[in-house]
Design an enzyme around this catalytic site. Structure first.
Site, PDB file in Angstrom:
ATOM      1  N   ASP A   1      96.767  33.342  -9.989  1.00  0.00           N
ATOM      2  CA  ASP A   1      97.912  33.469 -10.633  1.00  0.00           C
ATOM      3  C   ASP A   1      98.206  32.159 -11.532  1.00  0.00           C
ATOM      4  OD1 ASP A   1     100.399  34.410 -11.270  1.00  0.00           O
ATOM      5  OD2 ASP A   1     101.393  33.010 -10.002  1.00  0.00           O
TER       6      ASP A   1
ATOM      7  N   CYS B   1      84.143  29.746  31.637  1.00  0.00           N
ATOM      8  CA  CYS B   1      84.896  29.088  32.586  1.00  0.00           C
ATOM      9  C   CYS B   1      86.521  29.884  32.323  1.00  0.00           C
ATOM     10  CB  CYS B   1      85.200  27.670  32.211  1.00  0.00           C
ATOM     11  SG  CYS B   1      83.669  26.581  32.417  1.00  0.00           S
TER      12      CYS B   1
ATOM     13  N   CYS C   1      83.261  25.728  28.834  1.00  0.00           N
ATOM     14  CA  CYS C   1      82.506  26.900  28.531  1.00  0.00           C
ATOM     15  C   CYS C   1      83.345  28.004  28.256  1.00  0.00           C
ATOM     16  CB  CYS C   1      81.336  27.072  29.139  1.00  0.00           C
ATOM     17  SG  CYS C   1      79.978  27.883  28.575  1.00  0.00           S
TER      18      CYS C   1
END
Length: 763
Positions: free
Chosen positions: A458, A83, A80
């Protein structure tokens, strides 16, 4: 129109030829664009240079003795983002640490410190996590620590024995003792992490769970407390395992290039680690082997599978003088290669570094969710304490009942599933893209790609091949072979792209040049020479009009071919025209298919922007079926065209070669460069890089980005709904502590698995 082009009456130029002349232009334009709120600038070259720094790291033993340096670590056990915050805050309290950044998504930590590496590893261990120095780009994996798995299994067994003991005549004291041991085994690591989180003023899930378990034990709910510990530990183990799979989606790229190579020394071959091979040494790659380092072929011919880098499905033929890249596969003949880059500077090393860097950048959605969680968690934590303390004073119900409700609220307060919802999805999507030959520089660009409504291209070198080719031959009063032989002789010594196209075509058809002399260049018109005692010319219409040559019916053909975008080369003498050769920049087959696929994935507004003439632009537009086009544009005109699309309400991407279209790439919401293999500037400056020199991966990129946004939204809504449902079940007394844990860790695991679906999205 420049004079070189006037020689054959064309404004077709090969953009690739001028790529090396403007490496700083795009960097400058990008820096000017920093104030554009719609644009997130790409990592700078200074940042990219850290690849070199990382690979220069020495062994653990050497670094352990050094001080005042920067190190990079892999951190295990983070499931997580809170942490990562805990580790950061803990290390910042150490006076020997100058700066630290922990990245949950990639599982990495970079740190500037004055103490030894061993001391840093110990500090991370005290916080409840495991760190390992990245001392070698090939050894990033940490050996799996099975002690955590053993603790979870043993804790679960003790929980089961205690539960079964309650149905038999087992003393309550013994049952509670089993629960206590189970809590210690399963909860030691989270409790230790919780201690350091509180010490570093961080409120993470370990703190919430530890508080809930201690509270359950305090009111005698030993079974509930043990169940919470075991489910939490099991959930963390499954989450960590799943997240590691997404992290390894990039780390596996490291294994693409072999760790050793055969170095040629005279007539002898010696096996040598790639880290010890210098630029200029000659390596030999046998059929079927992977190419270990970037280089240039000096002997041999073969087909090389470049799909690990570019995603191309068709092998590329390699001859003497052609570049080859580390990690690609030599399929047939043996090759001798001169090394041009050290192992840390190879294309594959740069790809790995850029993608890892991209994984560490937070997307807008992720940043918002993190900010929300940091506000939400302490609010619910305070609310839980209030539920424990105040209701028993003013309403019916025992103190124990309200305390239990407060514990449930503590568990529900953990926003792990919500916080994890975005980064895992982004890491999975970026990993998928990298394996398919597409570099996405960060979560922000992934989100923009998923929201695109218009893409501008382009023309030269992007939709077309960027190299003129012969498209039609019209002989007049002679054979095609005779026409090509004379044209080959006249054009052989010209360096003009049009002349080169004619010569290449003649060679393909097996025509050798004839003997000629008195070659001369007729500036802006063509060339002339004496062949077989007679003067011949090859040039544009203007040249033969000045020579008063009789064109007859050919003139109408010439006008028609020019209107279709062809450049015309007329061949003949003053008195006799041998024929006409039409040359044009060919549209890539992959471009036509790519634009068709883009419309299938929802991009219905496709625009072509070109500096070429109206006739050429019209022809290319009809072949590619773009929505609209603009011709004869200067670079600043392309910027105006991009802004016009944005004013129409579109989120716009510009696709170019990464250099010549710098202003338009910087102005667009998303800059996409193609042909990133071997082009350092494109890799460093564009927001997204298509490693292959074609557009076939662009529809996959858009599809993947849209899928990622869809999954992120699913994850966020799922996390919020589960959290809301759990909160609502607390006060009707339908929620238990262990169900609350399942709602949190289970939701987090589902969110991770849902995000991992992005690893399997295919073209």
């Amino acid at each position: 129109m420049n004079k070189d082009n006037e020689q054959h009456g064309t404004d077709t130029t090969c953009k690739d030829e001028c790529c090396s002349d403007k490496p700083k232009e795009l960097k400058f334009v990008k820096s000017l664009n920093l104030n554009n709120v719609n644009k997130v600038t790409s990592p700078s070259k200074d940042t990219c240079c850290s690849t070199h720094e990382t690979s220069q790291e020495v062994s653990n033993e050497t670094i352990s003795e050094a001080t005042g340096h920067k190190s990079e670590f892999i951190v295990n056990g983070m499931d997580c983002s809170s942490c990562a915050l805990t580790i950061e805050n803990h290390l910042k309290m150490n006076s020997a640490v100058r700066h630290v950044a922990v990245h949950f998504a990639s599982g990495k930590m970079t740190i500037e410190h004055d103490n030894t590496v061993d001391e840093i590893i110990k500090e991370v261990s005290r916080a409840g996590y495991k760190a390992s120095l990245v001392s070698n780009r090939r050894a990033r994996e940490i050996k799996k620590d099975k002690s955590g798995i053993n603790s979870v299994v043993l804790s679960g067994v003790l929980l089961l024995f205690g539960f079964l003991g309650s149905y038999f005549d087992v003393p309550l004291t013994l049952i509670n003792l089993l629960y206590v041991i189970a809590i210690i085994l399963g909860g030691y690591k989270p409790a230790r992490s919780a201690y350091y989180a509180v010490k570093s003023r961080s409120l993470d899930m370990n703190v919430l769970m530890t508080a809930a378990v201690i509270g359950a034990a305090a009111i005698g709910e030993w079974f509930e407390g043990t169940t919470v510990v075991w489910l939490f530990a099991l959930g963390n183990m499954l989450q960590a395992s799943s997240i590691e799979k997404t992290r390894n989606s990039i780390r596996s790229l490291i294994d693409l290039a072999p760790s050793e190579a055969f170095v040629k020394n005279g007539q002898q071959l010696a096996r040598k680690p790639v880290e010890e091979i210098a630029v200029g040494e000659i390596i030999v790659v046998k059929p079927g082997d992977k190419i270990p380092l970037d280089g240039v072929v000096i002997s041999g011919e073969s087909s090389v599978n470049q799909s690990p880098i570019t995603g191309e499905s068709i092998p590329v033929d390699k001859h003497i003088g052609d570049p080859v890249y580390a990690g690609t596969i030599n399929e047939h003949g043996s090759l001798e290669i001169t090394v041009t880059k050290l192992v840390e500077d190879t294309t594959i090393s740069k790809i790995i570094h850029l993608v890892e860097e991209a994984q560490e950048q937070k997307a807008p959605t992720e940043a918002f969710v993190d900010k929300f969680a940091r506000i939400y968690t302490p609010i619910v934590f305070i609310l839980a304490l209030a539920v424990m303390a105040f209701p028993p004073l003013f309403s019916p119900g025992t103190w124990g009942e309200w305390f239990y409700k407060g514990l449930e609220l503590l568990v529900v307060a953990c926003p792990c599933a919500l916080v994890i919802s975005t980064p895992v999805a982004i890491v999975s999507a970026i990993g998928n893209a990298a394996k398919n030959g597409v570099l996405i520089k960060g979560g922000a660009f992934l989100e923009i790609a998923g929201k695109l409504s218009a893409i501008a291209f382009d023309k030269t070198g992007t939709l077309t091949e960027g190299r003129p080719k012969v498209t039609q031959i019209i002989p007049s009063g002679t054979t095609q072979d005779e026409l090509l032989a004379i044209a080959h002789t006249l054009e052989e010594y010209s360096a003009h792209p049009i002349a080169k196209a004619v010569v290449d075509y003649a060679k393909e058809k097996g025509h050798s040049p004839r003997e000629g002399y008195n070659f001369r260049n007729l500036m802006g018109k063509g060339v002339g020479a004496i062949i077989s005692g007679q003067e011949y010319f090859a040039g544009n219409l203007k040249l033969f009009q000045e020579l008063h040559s009789p064109l007859g019916e050919l003139e109408s053909h010439i006008r028609s071919l020019q209107q279709e975008g062809n450049t015309i080369v007329i061949v003949g003498t003053k008195d006799n025209i041998l024929g006409v050769i039409a040359v044009a920049d060919i549209v890539r087959e992959t471009s036509v298919q790519a634009l068709r696929d883009l419309k299938r994935v929802g991009i219905h507004h496709v625009v072509m922007l070109t500096g070429d003439n109206e006739g050429t632009a019209k022809k290319v537009a009809s072949l590619t079926r773009v929505t609209r086009y603009s011709a004869e544009l200067l670079p600043e005109n392309k910027v105006t065209a991009i802004k016009q699309l944005q004013n129409e309400g579109h989120i716009v991407a510009m696709v170019g070669d990464g250099i010549n279209d710098a202003p338009a790439l910087a102005t667009a919401d998303l800059g996409i460069a193609m042909g990133g293999v071997g082009t350092d500037t494109a890799m460093e400056t564009a927001d997204i890089v298509l490693m292959a020199d074609n557009l076939e991966k662009l529809p996959h990129t858009v599809k993947l980005s849209r899928k990622a946004i869809q999954i992120i939204k699913q994850n966020i809504w799922f996390s919020l709904i589960i959290k809301a449902a759990a909160l609502m079940l607390i006060f009707p007394e339908l929620l238990t502590l262990w169900i609350a844990v399942i709602s949190d860790t289970g939701a987090a695991l589902i969110v991770i698995l849902n995000s991992m679906r992005l690893l399997k999205v295919k073209k």
